[in-house]
Design a protein around this motif. Structure first.
Motif, mmCIF file in Angstrom:
data_model
loop_
_atom_site.group_PDB
_atom_site.id
_atom_site.type_symbol
_atom_site.label_atom_id
_atom_site.label_comp_id
_atom_site.label_asym_id
_atom_site.label_seq_id
_atom_site.Cartn_x
_atom_site.Cartn_y
_atom_site.Cartn_z
ATOM 1 N N ARG A 1 0.832 -1.219 0.000
ATOM 2 C CA ARG A 1 0.000 0.000 0.000
ATOM 3 C C ARG A 1 0.866 1.269 0.000
ATOM 4 N NH1 ARG A 1 -4.741 1.813 -1.616
ATOM 5 N NH2 ARG A 1 -3.072 2.668 -2.872
ATOM 6 N N ARG A 2 1.982 1.204 0.745
ATOM 7 C CA ARG A 2 2.853 2.398 0.816
ATOM 8 C C ARG A 2 3.555 2.667 -0.513
ATOM 9 N NH1 ARG A 2 6.234 0.835 4.962
ATOM 10 N NH2 ARG A 2 4.837 -0.665 5.911
ATOM 11 N N GLN A 3 3.674 1.628 -1.359
ATOM 12 C CA GLN A 3 4.332 1.796 -2.663
ATOM 13 C C GLN A 3 3.353 2.232 -3.758
ATOM 14 O OE1 GLN A 3 7.593 1.592 -3.127
ATOM 15 N NE2 GLN A 3 7.787 1.130 -0.943
ATOM 16 N N VAL A 4 2.085 1.872 -3.572
ATOM 17 C CA VAL A 4 1.103 2.160 -4.629
ATOM 18 C C VAL A 4 0.393 3.461 -4.273
ATOM 19 C CG1 VAL A 4 -0.981 1.304 -5.792
ATOM 20 C CG2 VAL A 4 0.834 -0.290 -5.166
ATOM 21 N N THR A 5 0.801 4.514 -4.918
ATOM 22 C CA THR A 5 0.280 5.830 -4.537
ATOM 23 C C THR A 5 -0.611 6.429 -5.630
ATOM 24 O OG1 THR A 5 2.298 6.816 -5.393
ATOM 25 C CG2 THR A 5 2.229 6.372 -3.031
ATOM 26 N N ARG A 6 -0.490 5.895 -6.860
ATOM 27 C CA ARG A 6 -1.228 6.533 -7.966
ATOM 28 C C ARG A 6 -2.488 5.777 -8.367
ATOM 29 N NH1 ARG A 6 2.211 6.527 -12.753
ATOM 30 N NH2 ARG A 6 0.701 7.985 -13.588
ATOM 31 N N HIS A 7 -2.593 4.512 -7.945
ATOM 32 C CA HIS A 7 -3.710 3.689 -8.408
ATOM 33 C C HIS A 7 -4.405 2.975 -7.252
ATOM 34 C CE1 HIS A 7 -1.166 3.936 -12.096
ATOM 35 N NE2 HIS A 7 -2.347 4.163 -12.623
ATOM 36 N N LEU B 1 -7.904 -6.499 5.533
ATOM 37 C CA LEU B 1 -7.453 -5.949 4.243
ATOM 38 C C LEU B 1 -7.996 -4.530 4.068
ATOM 39 C CD1 LEU B 1 -8.040 -9.017 1.853
ATOM 40 C CD2 LEU B 1 -5.850 -8.206 2.760
ATOM 41 N N GLU B 2 -9.253 -4.362 4.422
ATOM 42 C CA GLU B 2 -9.885 -3.047 4.279
ATOM 43 C C GLU B 2 -9.149 -2.017 5.143
ATOM 44 O OE1 GLU B 2 -14.500 -1.806 4.105
ATOM 45 O OE2 GLU B 2 -13.867 -2.565 6.048
ATOM 46 N N GLN B 3 -8.842 -2.417 6.382
ATOM 47 C CA GLN B 3 -8.138 -1.477 7.271
ATOM 48 C C GLN B 3 -6.731 -1.185 6.787
ATOM 49 O OE1 GLN B 3 -8.695 -3.394 11.054
ATOM 50 N NE2 GLN B 3 -10.879 -2.857 11.012
ATOM 51 N N ALA B 4 -6.128 -2.146 6.084
ATOM 52 C CA ALA B 4 -4.763 -1.935 5.569
ATOM 53 C C ALA B 4 -4.775 -1.080 4.296
ATOM 54 C CB ALA B 4 -4.100 -3.283 5.303
ATOM 55 N N GLY B 5 -5.953 -0.668 3.840
ATOM 56 C CA GLY B 5 -6.015 0.275 2.717
ATOM 57 C C GLY B 5 -6.367 -0.337 1.377
ATOM 58 N N ILE C 1 -15.922 -1.163 1.302
ATOM 59 C CA ILE C 1 -15.315 -1.050 -0.028
ATOM 60 C C ILE C 1 -16.085 -1.928 -1.018
ATOM 61 C CG2 ILE C 1 -12.985 -0.450 0.757
ATOM 62 C CD1 ILE C 1 -12.264 -3.420 0.622
ATOM 63 N N PRO C 2 -15.945 -1.649 -2.336
ATOM 64 C CA PRO C 2 -16.659 -2.493 -3.304
ATOM 65 C C PRO C 2 -16.204 -3.953 -3.245
ATOM 66 C CG PRO C 2 -15.726 -0.535 -4.365
ATOM 67 C CD PRO C 2 -15.199 -0.561 -2.963
ATOM 68 N N VAL C 3 -17.168 -4.847 -3.373
ATOM 69 C CA VAL C 3 -16.882 -6.283 -3.407
ATOM 70 C C VAL C 3 -17.367 -6.812 -4.760
ATOM 71 C CG1 VAL C 3 -17.468 -8.533 -2.402
ATOM 72 C CG2 VAL C 3 -17.070 -6.559 -0.911
ATOM 73 N N ILE C 4 -16.483 -7.538 -5.426
ATOM 74 C CA ILE C 4 -16.817 -8.144 -6.722
ATOM 75 C C ILE C 4 -16.978 -9.644 -6.499
ATOM 76 C CG2 ILE C 4 -16.052 -8.410 -9.138
ATOM 77 C CD1 ILE C 4 -16.293 -5.450 -8.053
ATOM 78 N N GLY C 5 -18.043 -10.200 -7.041
ATOM 79 C CA GLY C 5 -18.275 -11.641 -6.890
ATOM 80 C C GLY C 5 -17.816 -12.392 -8.128
#
Ligand SMILES: Cc1cc2nc3c(=O)[nH]c(=O)nc-3n(C[C@H](O)[C@H](O)[C@H](O)COP(=O)(O)O)c2cc1C
Length: 319
Positions: free
Chosen positions: A121-127, A151-155, A188-192
């Motif tokens: 998460r700390r590396q992905v800043t643009r997407h 996972l949600e709390q980790a961003g 957050i959105p969930v995809i099935g």
């Protein structure tokens, strides 16, 4: 409701995306999984794995790896490219992947999975960052939800759930009640994902608390599946010989020669299940290594069975 093409190794490359797009496509296309270490080592074929054409803004790159450092470093590289997002594979149950600690094995150790996601998460800043997962190692709703909340709390900004355990591989039917549970309780959105094998099932799954439906094998067998679902009630016509020949043409245009044979074989294993004598066609194709010879077999098949060429369908929307 958004429609997604599932990540599928050796299948969801640019050629298949372009084929699906000829019918109108889906909203987002996952890439095939990209090995984090492979990307960092930079072999000459990597450029084909990261080719997000023709619409990079609709492609989500999926990364697969077994150690946090390489996934984070590879994610940072992908974050520099044009794409719609970066996804971490926590769902693959293939022994070749889980033996090394990748795919669904991340779900066996909550703390290291969350630490890894935090580092990525700390590396992905643009997407946007997302995760695709299974149910883990048992069908315990509390454990699954605890993992998803972590996972949600980790961003993580989106989760795709293929609701089967690691052991189930593709056995038993996908447990969509877990998708519903996650969609109702996460922010957050969930995809099935799982067992959407035709357009009427896609239409049926288009209602629910989830944000999107992902289709894998069904979209290889019927690259028109998304168009057919969206055209509910209208007639669509598909020339299935032309689709097969177009796939071979796109494969030659978009993929390196080293990949043609294996990728054509993989595609036709699914595509040929559309046809009454498709197993014969598939066997013939698997004997060939040249894609032009495969094309000749396709032509020969439809000369012999012309009634199989045109598919004319009107989807009746479910009540
Ligand atoms: C040939 C093949 C390759 C796959 N490769 C991947 C992959 O690279 N990453 C991933 O997360 N899932 C992978 N999957 C799983 C699919 O993304 C999807 O979760 C699964 O096929 C269930 O969806 P479906 O019933 O619509 O096919 C693969 C599945 C197949 C059949």
């Amino acid at each position: 409701m958004q429609y997604y093409l599932a990540p599928m190794a050796t299948l969801t490359h640019r050629a298949l995306r372009e084929l699906i797009l000829e019918f109108g496509g889906c909203d987002y296309f996952f890439s095939e999984m990209i090995s984090a270490r492979g990307l960092l080592n930079g072999g000459h074929l990597e450029q084909y794995y990261v080719d997000a054409g023709p619409h990079p803004d609709r492609v989500i790159y999926q990364l697969m790896g077994s150690d946090a450092d390489s996934i984070a470093a590879a994610a940072a590289m992908l974050d520099e490219r044009d794409c719609a997002g970066i996804d971490i594979n926590m769902g693959c149950a293939a022994p070749a992947i889980t033996r090394q600690g990748g795919g669904v094995s991340w779900m066996s150790d909550y703390d290291s999975a969350i630490r890894m996601v935090d580092q990525v998460r700390r590396q992905v800043t643009r997407h946007p960052l997302s995760v695709k997962l299974r149910l883990g190692f048992d069908e315990d709703p509390e454990r699954v939800m605890h993992f998803c909340r972590g996972l949600e709390q980790a961003g993580v900004e989106m989760i795709t759930m293929h609701p089967r355990t690691a052991k189930q591989k593709f056995k038993r039917t996908a447990r969509w009640s877990f998708v519903e549970l996650a969609a109702e309780h996460l922010h957050i959105p969930v995809i099935g994902n799982g067992d959407v094998t035709d357009a009427s099932r896609l239409v049926a799954r288009s209602r629910g608390p989830w944000s999107g439906v992902m289709v894998g094998r069904g979209a290889v067998q019927q690259p028109w599946i998304f168009a057919q679902a969206r055209a509910a009630g209208q007639q669509i016509e598909v020339d299935r010989e032309a689709v097969a020949l177009q796939f071979l043409e796109l494969l030659r245009r978009r993929q390196p020669a080293e990949f043609w044979k294996s990728r054509a074989h993989r595609f036709f294993a699914y595509y040929c299940t559309n046809f009454a004598w498709g197993h014969n066609l598939n066997t013939g194709i698997h004997r060939e290594s040249d894609t032009h010879a495969m094309g000749a077999l396709v032509r020969q098949y439809f000369r012999r069975y012309p009634q199989e060429r045109i598919l004319s369908v009107a989807l009746v929307p479910n009540p």
